[in-house]
Write a protein that holds these residues in place. Structure first.
Motif, PDB file in Angstrom:
ATOM      1  N   PHE A  91       0.838  -1.207   0.003  1.00 25.58           N
ATOM      2  CA  PHE A  91       0.006  -0.064   0.096  1.00 25.58           C
ATOM      3  C   PHE A  91       0.774   1.468   0.053  1.00 25.58           C
ATOM      4  O   PHE A  91       0.220   2.541  -0.125  1.00 25.58           O
ATOM      5  CB  PHE A  91      -0.790   0.174   1.443  1.00 25.58           C
ATOM      6  CG  PHE A  91      -1.961  -1.180   1.332  1.00 25.58           C
ATOM      7  CD1 PHE A  91      -2.896  -1.442   0.114  1.00 25.58           C
ATOM      8  CD2 PHE A  91      -1.894  -2.017   2.045  1.00 25.58           C
ATOM      9  CE1 PHE A  91      -3.723  -2.211   0.307  1.00 25.58           C
ATOM     10  CE2 PHE A  91      -2.841  -3.181   2.327  1.00 25.58           C
ATOM     11  CZ  PHE A  91      -3.700  -3.071   1.132  1.00 25.58           C
ATOM     12  N   SER A  92       2.084   1.315   0.454  1.00 30.04           N
ATOM     13  CA  SER A  92       2.921   2.336   0.593  1.00 30.04           C
ATOM     14  C   SER A  92       3.001   3.536  -0.548  1.00 30.04           C
ATOM     15  O   SER A  92       3.125   4.476  -0.305  1.00 30.04           O
ATOM     16  CB  SER A  92       4.384   2.176   1.360  1.00 30.04           C
ATOM     17  OG  SER A  92       4.853   1.264   0.194  1.00 30.04           O
ATOM     18  N   GLY A  93       3.004   2.703  -1.592  1.00 25.55           N
ATOM     19  CA  GLY A  93       3.399   3.630  -2.804  1.00 25.55           C
ATOM     20  C   GLY A  93       2.203   4.532  -3.124  1.00 25.55           C
ATOM     21  O   GLY A  93       2.327   5.562  -3.791  1.00 25.55           O
ATOM     22  N   TRP A  94       1.094   4.033  -3.038  1.00 21.15           N
ATOM     23  CA  TRP A  94      -0.046   4.586  -3.622  1.00 21.15           C
ATOM     24  C   TRP A  94      -1.270   5.130  -2.718  1.00 21.15           C
ATOM     25  O   TRP A  94      -2.149   5.685  -2.853  1.00 21.15           O
ATOM     26  CB  TRP A  94      -0.598   3.991  -4.658  1.00 21.15           C
ATOM     27  CG  TRP A  94      -1.207   2.500  -4.318  1.00 21.15           C
ATOM     28  CD1 TRP A  94      -0.343   1.483  -4.128  1.00 21.15           C
ATOM     29  CD2 TRP A  94      -2.336   1.728  -4.087  1.00 21.15           C
ATOM     30  NE1 TRP A  94      -0.864   0.336  -3.673  1.00 21.15           N
ATOM     31  CE2 TRP A  94      -2.196   0.488  -3.808  1.00 21.15           C
ATOM     32  CE3 TRP A  94      -3.683   2.364  -4.146  1.00 21.15           C
ATOM     33  CZ2 TRP A  94      -3.382  -0.298  -3.533  1.00 21.15           C
ATOM     34  CZ3 TRP A  94      -4.736   1.632  -3.843  1.00 21.15           C
ATOM     35  CH2 TRP A  94      -4.545   0.187  -3.537  1.00 21.15           C
ATOM     36  N   CYS A  95      -1.309   4.485  -1.222  1.00 17.02           N
ATOM     37  CA  CYS A  95      -2.529   4.704  -0.638  1.00 17.02           C
ATOM     38  C   CYS A  95      -1.757   5.480   1.068  1.00 17.02           C
ATOM     39  O   CYS A  95      -1.467   4.574   1.786  1.00 17.02           O
ATOM     40  CB  CYS A  95      -2.917   3.275   0.043  1.00 17.02           C
ATOM     41  SG  CYS A  95      -4.484   3.519   0.758  1.00 17.02           S
ATOM     42  N   SER A  96      -1.822   6.654   0.903  1.00 12.68           N
ATOM     43  CA  SER A  96      -1.321   7.405   1.993  1.00 12.68           C
ATOM     44  C   SER A  96      -2.418   7.442   3.186  1.00 12.68           C
ATOM     45  O   SER A  96      -3.631   7.255   2.880  1.00 12.68           O
ATOM     46  CB  SER A  96      -0.867   8.779   1.693  1.00 12.68           C
ATOM     47  OG  SER A  96      -1.837   9.500   1.202  1.00 12.68           O
ATOM     48  N   GLN A  97      -2.080   7.788   4.387  1.00 12.78           N
ATOM     49  CA  GLN A  97      -3.213   7.938   5.477  1.00 12.78           C
ATOM     50  C   GLN A  97      -4.024   8.910   5.039  1.00 12.78           C
ATOM     51  O   GLN A  97      -3.758  10.094   4.743  1.00 12.78           O
ATOM     52  CB  GLN A  97      -2.644   8.093   6.842  1.00 12.78           C
ATOM     53  CG  GLN A  97      -3.682   7.877   7.963  1.00 12.78           C
ATOM     54  CD  GLN A  97      -2.864   7.980   9.172  1.00 12.78           C
ATOM     55  OE1 GLN A  97      -1.752   8.218   9.424  1.00 12.78           O
ATOM     56  NE2 GLN A  97      -3.728   7.555  10.429  1.00 12.78           N
ATOM     57  N   GLY A  98      -5.316   8.707   5.172  1.00 13.27           N
ATOM     58  CA  GLY A  98      -6.382   9.822   5.163  1.00 13.27           C
ATOM     59  C   GLY A  98      -6.731  10.189   3.378  1.00 13.27           C
ATOM     60  O   GLY A  98      -7.355  10.873   3.100  1.00 13.27           O
ATOM     61  N   ALA A  99      -6.297   8.961   2.674  1.00 15.76           N
ATOM     62  CA  ALA A  99      -6.813   8.956   1.325  1.00 15.76           C
ATOM     63  C   ALA A  99      -7.840   7.890   1.004  1.00 15.76           C
ATOM     64  O   ALA A  99      -8.047   7.160   1.849  1.00 15.76           O
ATOM     65  CB  ALA A  99      -5.355   8.752   0.464  1.00 15.76           C
ATOM     66  N   ASP A 100      -8.645   8.136  -0.046  1.00 15.10           N
ATOM     67  CA  ASP A 100      -9.613   7.270  -0.321  1.00 15.10           C
ATOM     68  C   ASP A 100      -9.184   6.425  -1.490  1.00 15.10           C
ATOM     69  O   ASP A 100      -8.984   6.732  -2.591  1.00 15.10           O
ATOM     70  CB  ASP A 100     -10.776   8.130  -0.998  1.00 15.10           C
ATOM     71  CG  ASP A 100     -11.946   7.341  -1.373  1.00 15.10           C
ATOM     72  OD1 ASP A 100     -11.784   6.067  -1.100  1.00 15.10           O
ATOM     73  OD2 ASP A 100     -12.889   7.742  -2.158  1.00 15.10           O
ATOM     74  N   CYS A 101      -8.337   5.401  -0.920  1.00 16.19           N
ATOM     75  CA  CYS A 101      -7.773   4.369  -2.069  1.00 16.19           C
ATOM     76  C   CYS A 101      -8.657   3.403  -2.785  1.00 16.19           C
ATOM     77  O   CYS A 101      -8.623   2.837  -3.701  1.00 16.19           O
ATOM     78  CB  CYS A 101      -6.693   3.644  -1.273  1.00 16.19           C
ATOM     79  SG  CYS A 101      -5.807   4.581  -0.162  1.00 16.19           S
ATOM     80  N   ILE A 102      -9.673   2.810  -1.746  1.00 15.90           N
ATOM     81  CA  ILE A 102     -10.150   1.427  -2.118  1.00 15.90           C
ATOM     82  C   ILE A 102     -11.523   1.923  -2.154  1.00 15.90           C
ATOM     83  O   ILE A 102     -12.197   2.262  -1.425  1.00 15.90           O
ATOM     84  CB  ILE A 102      -9.742   0.242  -1.241  1.00 15.90           C
ATOM     85  CG1 ILE A 102      -8.356   0.006  -0.954  1.00 15.90           C
ATOM     86  CG2 ILE A 102     -10.737  -0.945  -1.403  1.00 15.90           C
ATOM     87  CD1 ILE A 102      -7.664  -0.883  -1.801  1.00 15.90           C
ATOM     88  N   THR A 103     -12.143   1.417  -3.352  1.00 12.63           N
ATOM     89  CA  THR A 103     -13.851   1.484  -3.588  1.00 12.63           C
ATOM     90  C   THR A 103     -14.378   0.217  -3.420  1.00 12.63           C
ATOM     91  O   THR A 103     -14.379  -0.586  -4.258  1.00 12.63           O
ATOM     92  CB  THR A 103     -14.147   2.082  -5.017  1.00 12.63           C
ATOM     93  OG1 THR A 103     -13.285   3.375  -5.091  1.00 12.63           O
ATOM     94  CG2 THR A 103     -15.582   2.577  -4.916  1.00 12.63           C
ATOM     95  N   PRO A 104     -15.158  -0.145  -2.121  1.00 16.19           N
ATOM     96  CA  PRO A 104     -15.842  -1.505  -2.133  1.00 16.19           C
ATOM     97  C   PRO A 104     -16.743  -1.946  -3.150  1.00 16.19           C
ATOM     98  O   PRO A 104     -16.790  -3.042  -3.795  1.00 16.19           O
ATOM     99  CB  PRO A 104     -16.228  -1.492  -1.164  1.00 16.19           C
ATOM    100  CG  PRO A 104     -15.684  -0.366   0.056  1.00 16.19           C
ATOM    101  CD  PRO A 104     -15.295   0.560  -0.783  1.00 16.19           C
ATOM    102  N   GLY A 105     -17.352  -0.818  -3.647  1.00 21.10           N
ATOM    103  CA  GLY A 105     -18.489  -0.846  -4.704  1.00 21.10           C
ATOM    104  C   GLY A 105     -17.903  -1.524  -6.097  1.00 21.10           C
ATOM    105  O   GLY A 105     -18.570  -2.437  -6.667  1.00 21.10           O
ATOM    106  N   LEU A 106     -16.765  -0.924  -6.393  1.00 20.39           N
ATOM    107  CA  LEU A 106     -16.034  -1.613  -7.503  1.00 20.39           C
ATOM    108  C   LEU A 106     -15.640  -2.744  -7.423  1.00 20.39           C
ATOM    109  O   LEU A 106     -15.968  -3.814  -8.374  1.00 20.39           O
ATOM    110  CB  LEU A 106     -14.822  -0.584  -7.782  1.00 20.39           C
ATOM    111  CG  LEU A 106     -13.983  -1.091  -8.867  1.00 20.39           C
ATOM    112  CD1 LEU A 106     -14.489  -0.880 -10.153  1.00 20.39           C
ATOM    113  CD2 LEU A 106     -12.679  -0.163  -8.986  1.00 20.39           C
ATOM    114  N   TYR A 107     -15.358  -3.469  -6.316  1.00 16.71           N
ATOM    115  CA  TYR A 107     -15.129  -4.960  -6.162  1.00 16.71           C
ATOM    116  C   TYR A 107     -16.323  -5.494  -6.262  1.00 16.71           C
ATOM    117  O   TYR A 107     -16.334  -6.752  -6.921  1.00 16.71           O
ATOM    118  CB  TYR A 107     -14.301  -5.197  -4.713  1.00 16.71           C
ATOM    119  CG  TYR A 107     -12.932  -4.843  -4.487  1.00 16.71           C
ATOM    120  CD1 TYR A 107     -12.172  -5.736  -4.599  1.00 16.71           C
ATOM    121  CD2 TYR A 107     -12.506  -3.491  -4.534  1.00 16.71           C
ATOM    122  CE1 TYR A 107     -10.918  -5.396  -4.657  1.00 16.71           C
ATOM    123  CE2 TYR A 107     -11.444  -3.068  -4.412  1.00 16.71           C
ATOM    124  CZ  TYR A 107     -10.350  -4.060  -4.262  1.00 16.71           C
ATOM    125  OH  TYR A 107      -9.052  -3.682  -4.180  1.00 16.71           O
ATOM    126  N   ALA A 108     -17.302  -5.051  -5.685  1.00 14.50           N
ATOM    127  CA  ALA A 108     -18.760  -5.831  -6.015  1.00 14.50           C
ATOM    128  C   ALA A 108     -19.142  -6.008  -7.631  1.00 14.50           C
ATOM    129  O   ALA A 108     -19.549  -6.736  -7.972  1.00 14.50           O
ATOM    130  CB  ALA A 108     -19.963  -4.902  -5.319  1.00 14.50           C
TER     131      ALA A 108
END
Length: 758
Positions: A498-515
């Protein structure tokens, strides 16, 4: 022609069969059409109209109207299919809500429409005073154990009422209205005839019972049956135009376009519909049909949009829009969803086919009403306590696809809020609250229930589609994985992945997309669609930037499912029912010859043939009565066995019966001849019957040494019914489509007698 004896013994000739008889050139029920003959007939008709159009203005107008009739027919199909889909959507939405309560402002409003005019706040929008649950209506209050039991009871009663009404209507009025209809439509489009399958009774009953079946809460969807409904519209409207009414091959071009219109209104995906028709159901799909399908799908989608059944200006209930980009590393979970979809698809097909075979071969098949009653009762009793199974499957998918916003009151969106860090509308990844954990448990239980109950539901004697339940299974699995990934990224954002693209307080993952990706994977695993599936999914969700995840999941699920079993659910049902469907996608790789497959075999009686000018009416009638073949080769004589042509049994029966009734002097001892000139006979013999006009002078022939892979290819590409086998110009035997299918089944170690029809 027949001979009439003059006064002085000379023969005068009278034309017979120059005008085609009604019924000649048509087909029996459960038979295959002759594509070559139908296409050549249409070319002759077209040539005649074109040559006449130069003679007079009226003929020119007729020629223009003939060319335009195809487009007019597409317009009518689109309008009718779109209108029926809108009617089904609105009715099903209302009746689904009727199981939970009723609107006092007007009983015809569903829950959502009922609360539109209400002054309730946004958070209480589902609790408006106009909408009363059954316990509030009967007891006066909606709280407490007794109220819950009453609501539970009413839910089960309505579900049973709807499903029983559906199965009784199907059983009583239109037995063909059950199931999804796609396997049969695939078979019909390959040239098979099932009379009544696309008739007006089937259309009326399927439309009514589809609403009832969907509203009963059974694990089925309306998408597959909508293709059947659209094809019924196409078939019925074909009768308005002579060109399509009288030609079975032309009619199948129309049905291909109607199937595209059906998917277009089912998913609000016109381009996906055209691709679905091309990839999944059509057998013969010329370029002209592609354009017409596109037009029909466009008109159907436009009509549905005008009706606006969901009141949100969308064609489907689960339209979503995501704006977050996805990261390359997320392809790993997407591919995992693809593997899950493939495994579930293969498991579902095996289990469902085993259950359907059991239904066919045991006493279970004799009690369709009882079966529907039991499955509905089990579904309703298990569904009510869990809010994710209680709601309609379309609403469930809509909820799972949804990306949590600030105003969402769903349990799936109960995160621990830290509003200091919000930037505009995008919420950062947050810690899951108690609501999310409850929702996860309920979704896991819903997943188990949907996986198993769908196996027993698909194939019952009610209209049942498979798209929505498959998508629901995938969407639940995807949402569970999506939330797990989101929480991992939130608590472990310092991990290497996660370190390269997902910093704290960012919106990284969209659960709806996985659905959404999970839904595509499971639907692909069951139906084995690829291109059309991806296009349908991005038309559904408007997410162009998610084509790559969808393609990865769809392709993985197809590979995994194909590795376990080659057939999709529709092909498996075609084989289970014994329809004569020659799959165009399968390779024939065995080294057999035409002589190994043709009949008669070595120890069989010789081939039944008709000679060209030496058999009497009685001889021919004896052959017809003693055999059940759908046609007979015509040879010069029994001794020479040199081939002249092929005559169809139905044409022969109609012509002989008609000649006996309407022609003077035709008796049992009259000679039938198929040549241009009558054979020389003594003057005292009775009138002769000329039947050259019903003889096919160019039957397809192969030599006995032709490899079967070429024969199979000829049958597929030209859509033949039968092919004659010769050796040095002498007739040896015949190969029918059924013989080819039996041979393929035998080589695949399957039961050759499972092919039931001609």
């Amino acid at each position: 022609m027949i001979f009439k004896r003059g006064m002085n013994g000379t023969s005068t000739m009278m034309d017979f069969l120059e005008e085609p008889l009604p019924g000649v050139g048509t087909y029996e029920d459960f038979n295959t059409i002759d594509w070559v003959r139908e296409k050549s007939r249409d070319r002759d008709r077209h040539r005649e109209i074109t040559s006449r159009s130069k003679e007079s203005t009226w003929a020119l107008i007729h020629s223009v109207s003939d060319a335009f009739s195809g487009w007019l027919l597409m317009l009518l199909i689109g309008l009718l299919a779109g209108s029926l889909a809108g009617l089904i959507d609105i009715s099903a939405h209302w009746m689904t809500d009727l199981k939970e309560g009723v609107c006092l402002a007007g009983f015809w409003f569903n829950h959502e429409h009922c609360c539109w005019k209400s002054n309730t706040t946004f958070t209480d929008r589902d609790k408006c005073p106009e909408w009363k649950s059954w316990s509030q209506l009967i007891l006066g209050h909606g709280e407490g154990a007794f109220a819950y039991i009453l609501n539970y009871f009413m839910y089960v009663v309505w579900a049973l009422l709807f499903s029983l009404l559906a199965v009784l209507l199907v059983k009583g009025f239109a037995p063909y209205a059950c199931g999804s209809g796609i396997p049969e439509i695939k078979t019909i489009l390959s040239g098979f005839i099932i009379r009544g399958y696309l008739g007006k009774w089937t259309l009326i009953i399927k439309t009514i019972t589809l609403v009832l079946a969907v509203s009963s809460g059974l694990s089925l969807g309306k998408e597959g049956p909508l293709v059947h409904v659209a094809c019924c519209c196409g078939n019925i409207l074909c009768h308005l135009f002579t060109k399509y009414r009288k030609n079975e091959a032309k009619r199948r071009e129309v049905l291909s376009a109607a199937a595209a219109a059906g998917v277009s209104v089912a998913f609000g995906a016109p381009i996906g519909g055209v691709l679905f028709s091309l990839e999944e159901v059509s057998y013969y799909f010329p370029l002209k049909t592609l354009w017409r399908s596109f037009f029909a799908a466009l008109v159907a989608a436009f009509t549905l949009r005008s009706i606006n059944p969901f009141g949100n200006s969308r064609l489907v209930l689960f339209y979503v829009e995501f704006h977050m980009p996805w990261h390359l590393l997320e392809l790993v979970p997407f591919i995992l969803l693809g593997i899950f979809g493939g495994l579930w698809g293969a498991f579902f097909i095996r289990s469902n086919i085993a259950w359907c075979r059991r239904r066919k071969t045991t006493k279970l098949g004799k009690y369709p009403v009882l079966e529907v009653f039991v499955v509905t009762a089990i579904t309703a009793i298990l569904a009510f306590p869990n809010e994710y199974t209680r709601m309609s499957t379309s609403e469930l998918i809509s909820e799972l696809f949804n990306d949590c916003g600030i105003l969402d009151s769903s349990k799936l969106c109960e995160y621990v809020n830290d509003f200091n860090s919000t930037k505009g509308d995008d919420l950062p990844d947050r810690a899951a609250g108690p609501g999310v954990y409850t929702a996860m448990w309920q979704l896991a239980l819903a997943l188990i229930m949907k996986v198993f109950i769908t196996i027993f539901t698909f194939g019952m004697k009610v209209p049942s589609g498979l798209f929505i339940p498959s998508m629901a299974v995938g969407a639940i699995a995807g949402r569970l994985l999506g939330v797990a990934m989101e929480q991992l990224a939130y608590y472990h954002h310092d991990w290497a992945i996660f370190s390269g693209w997902c910093s704290q307080g960012a919106d990284c993952i969209t659960p709806g997309l996985y659905a959404m990706v999970g839904a595509a994977a499971c639907l692909g695993g069951v139906t084995r669609m690829t291109v059309s599936l991806v296009v349908i999914m991005f038309e559904l969700t408007g997410g162009l930037e998610y084509i790559v995840p969808l393609m990865a999941a769809a392709m993985t699920s197809k590979w995994v499912a194909d590795a376990i079993g080659r057939e999709g659910i529709y092909d498996a049902h075609i084989r289970l029912n014994g329809y004569p469907f020659l799959e165009a996608k399968e390779e024939f790789s065995h080294k057999t010859l035409a002589m190994d497959v043709m009949r008669p075999r070595r120890n069989d009686p010789p081939l039944t043939v008709i000679t060209q000018d030496s058999m009497t009416v009685e001889d021919v009638e004896t052959i017809i009565n003693e055999t059940t073949y759908s046609g007979y080769p015509v040879v010069v004589s029994r001794e020479s066995q040199r081939l002249v042509g092929f005559v169809l049994r139905r044409d022969l029966i109609i012509s002989v019966e008609n000649a006996r009734k309407k022609q003077d002097g035709i008796v049992s001892t009259s000679i039938i001849y198929f040549t241009d000139h009558s054979p020389p006979l003594p003057p005292s013999s009775p009138s002769m019957l000329k039947l050259r006009s019903i003889l096919d002078l160019s039957p397809f022939t192969v030599t006995d040494q032709t490899p079967m892979e070429i024969v199979v290819d000829i049958f597929r590409k030209l859509g033949l019914r039968q092919c004659l086998v010769t050796h040095n110009g002498k007739l040896l035997g015949i190969i029918t489509k059924k013989d080819v299918l039996k041979h393929i089944a035998q080589l695949a170690n399957q039961d050759p007698d499972s092919i039931l029809f001609n």
